[in-house]
Design a protein around this motif. Sequence first.
Motif, PDB file in Angstrom:
ATOM      1  N   PRO A 190       0.225  11.198  32.015  1.00 20.83           N
ATOM      2  CA  PRO A 190       0.227   9.747  32.288  1.00 20.83           C
ATOM      3  C   PRO A 190      -1.090   9.358  31.685  1.00 20.83           C
ATOM      4  N   PHE A 191      -1.969  10.147  30.780  1.00 21.85           N
ATOM      5  CA  PHE A 191      -2.891   9.548  30.032  1.00 21.85           C
ATOM      6  C   PHE A 191      -2.732   9.387  28.624  1.00 21.85           C
ATOM      7  N   LEU A 192      -1.541   9.923  28.148  1.00 20.44           N
ATOM      8  CA  LEU A 192      -1.435  10.115  26.659  1.00 20.44           C
ATOM      9  C   LEU A 192      -1.598   8.627  25.802  1.00 20.44           C
ATOM     10  N   THR A 193      -1.321   7.604  26.369  1.00 20.75           N
ATOM     11  CA  THR A 193      -1.515   6.256  25.881  1.00 20.75           C
ATOM     12  C   THR A 193      -2.791   5.616  26.108  1.00 20.75           C
ATOM     13  N   ASP A 194      -3.745   6.406  26.929  1.00 23.09           N
ATOM     14  CA  ASP A 194      -5.150   5.734  27.377  1.00 23.09           C
ATOM     15  C   ASP A 194      -6.077   6.758  27.059  1.00 23.09           C
ATOM     16  N   PRO A 195      -6.647   6.731  25.679  1.00 19.65           N
ATOM     17  CA  PRO A 195      -7.536   7.790  25.390  1.00 19.65           C
ATOM     18  C   PRO A 195      -8.817   7.722  26.337  1.00 19.65           C
TER      19      PRO A 195
END
Length: 137
Positions: free
Chosen positions: A113-118
């Motif tokens: 879920p966090f791959l687009t939110d560094p």
Amino acid sequence: MPVQFIELVATDFNEARASSAVPADAVVTYLRTLTSDEHTEIAGVGQGRRVFRIDGIEIDVIHRDLGRHHVGQCGTCPRRTDCVEGFWALRVDHAGGVQPCLLRDDLRLDITPFLTDPHGLADHVAGHVTAFTEGTL
């Protein structure tokens, strides 16, 4: 760029290849011919390591003779007697999971879920590692 030599950690998976592994002793002996700038780090978590500095480059040798160091979940872990490394690295698997221990799938954190939110990724992984090392995971 970090340079690290990791002595083979014996597992059922790589037991057949153990005879082809280069012992850390040979690496340490060679590095000592290149520099006298050496220190040992055993504080923190994971496997003890020797650190060499050659021409401004730090070279780590993860060396089984320095022992394992357990914290948090490791101290009371039911798999501790099977442990061959202690905690010193996070593993990211092909399915987007991060886990601090190869023996404990229950400690896995799904990071997809966090791959687009560094920033979210960094915060969640840092929180997971902190909970692991404090024994609250």
